[in-house]
Scaffold this motif. Structure first.
Motif, PDB file in Angstrom:
ATOM      1  N   LYS A  98       0.814  -1.224   0.000  1.00  0.00           N
ATOM      2  CA  LYS A  98       0.000   0.000   0.000  1.00  0.00           C
ATOM      3  C   LYS A  98       0.844   1.269   0.000  1.00  0.00           C
ATOM      4  CE  LYS A  98      -3.940  -2.063   0.097  1.00  0.00           C
ATOM      5  NZ  LYS A  98      -4.812  -2.053  -1.051  1.00  0.00           N
ATOM      6  N   LEU A  99       2.065   1.198   0.504  1.00  0.00           N
ATOM      7  CA  LEU A  99       2.911   2.391   0.552  1.00  0.00           C
ATOM      8  C   LEU A  99       3.985   2.397  -0.538  1.00  0.00           C
ATOM      9  CD1 LEU A  99       3.408   2.845   4.396  1.00  0.00           C
ATOM     10  CD2 LEU A  99       1.820   4.036   2.882  1.00  0.00           C
ATOM     11  N   SER A 100       3.858   1.516  -1.526  1.00  0.00           N
ATOM     12  CA  SER A 100       4.835   1.524  -2.610  1.00  0.00           C
ATOM     13  C   SER A 100       4.617   2.754  -3.486  1.00  0.00           C
ATOM     14  CB  SER A 100       4.707   0.246  -3.439  1.00  0.00           C
ATOM     15  OG  SER A 100       3.477   0.248  -4.138  1.00  0.00           O
ATOM     16  N   ASP A 102       4.316   3.003  -6.710  1.00  0.00           N
ATOM     17  CA  ASP A 102       3.274   2.797  -7.724  1.00  0.00           C
ATOM     18  C   ASP A 102       1.879   2.960  -7.132  1.00  0.00           C
ATOM     19  OD1 ASP A 102       5.218   2.291  -9.592  1.00  0.00           O
ATOM     20  OD2 ASP A 102       5.172   0.110  -9.270  1.00  0.00           O
ATOM     21  N   ALA A 103       1.648   2.435  -5.940  1.00  0.00           N
ATOM     22  CA  ALA A 103       0.330   2.539  -5.313  1.00  0.00           C
ATOM     23  C   ALA A 103       0.014   3.992  -4.961  1.00  0.00           C
ATOM     24  CB  ALA A 103       0.268   1.664  -4.072  1.00  0.00           C
ATOM     25  N   ILE A 104       1.013   4.716  -4.465  1.00  0.00           N
ATOM     26  CA  ILE A 104       0.785   6.124  -4.105  1.00  0.00           C
ATOM     27  C   ILE A 104       0.515   6.949  -5.351  1.00  0.00           C
ATOM     28  CG2 ILE A 104       1.889   8.180  -3.142  1.00  0.00           C
ATOM     29  CD1 ILE A 104       3.237   6.320  -1.100  1.00  0.00           C
ATOM     30  N   LYS A 105       1.297   6.728  -6.424  1.00  0.00           N
ATOM     31  CA  LYS A 105       1.064   7.469  -7.684  1.00  0.00           C
ATOM     32  C   LYS A 105      -0.301   7.145  -8.257  1.00  0.00           C
ATOM     33  CE  LYS A 105       5.891   7.947  -8.947  1.00  0.00           C
ATOM     34  NZ  LYS A 105       6.983   7.492  -9.819  1.00  0.00           N
ATOM     35  N   ALA A 106      -0.724   5.883  -8.188  1.00  0.00           N
ATOM     36  CA  ALA A 106      -2.042   5.504  -8.693  1.00  0.00           C
ATOM     37  C   ALA A 106      -3.143   6.202  -7.906  1.00  0.00           C
ATOM     38  CB  ALA A 106      -2.212   3.993  -8.627  1.00  0.00           C
TER      39      ALA A 106
END
Length: 133
Positions: A98-100, A102-106
């Motif tokens: 959840k804190l990667s 890619d997940a943050i940018k998405a």
């Protein structure tokens, strides 16, 4: 080894039969000589035997219960430690997912490009307005 077991059973049975017949606990039947009156020691011997057997069974059951308790004590500790380890690993995986980046940018793209909460500062905002005037 089987032959030794059979011989031991045969001798043990013979000794048991001799003791029971000689003490008068069991009467001989079918023409074999034995006591004809009710033996005086039959009932107390039987009750003493039952008392000893019940005591032995109680002692064995108590020992088994203590053994089960000891095994359970150590097993539950191991189960709890393993469950904590697995839960910790799973939580770390979820947090990292959840804190990667890619997940943050998405999530930022979802909110920034209109798929998230809608609204503008202007009161008469038209979401279908393309801006071509």
């Amino acid at each position: 080894m089987k032959a030794v077991g059979y011989v031991a059973c045969l001798l043990g049975g013979a000794v048991l039969c001799y003791l029971l017949l000689s003490l008068g606990v069991v009467d001989a039947v079918d023409g074999l000589p034995g006591t004809m009156q009710e033996p005086a020691i039959a009932m107390p011997t039987y009750l003493g035997f039952m008392s000893a057997m019940m005591t032995a069974v109680t002692a064995v059951l108590a020992a088994v219960a203590i053994g089960i308790g000891v095994v359970t004590f150590f097993t539950f500790g191991g189960i709890k430690a393993e469950a904590r380890k697995i839960a910790s690993e799973r939580v770390n995986e979820l947090v990292n997912e959840k804190l990667s980046d890619d997940a943050i940018k998405a999530r930022i793209d979802e909110i920034a490009f209109g798929q998230g909460p809608r609204g503008e500062l202007d009161e008469d905002f038209d979401p279908d307005d393309t801006g071509n005037r």
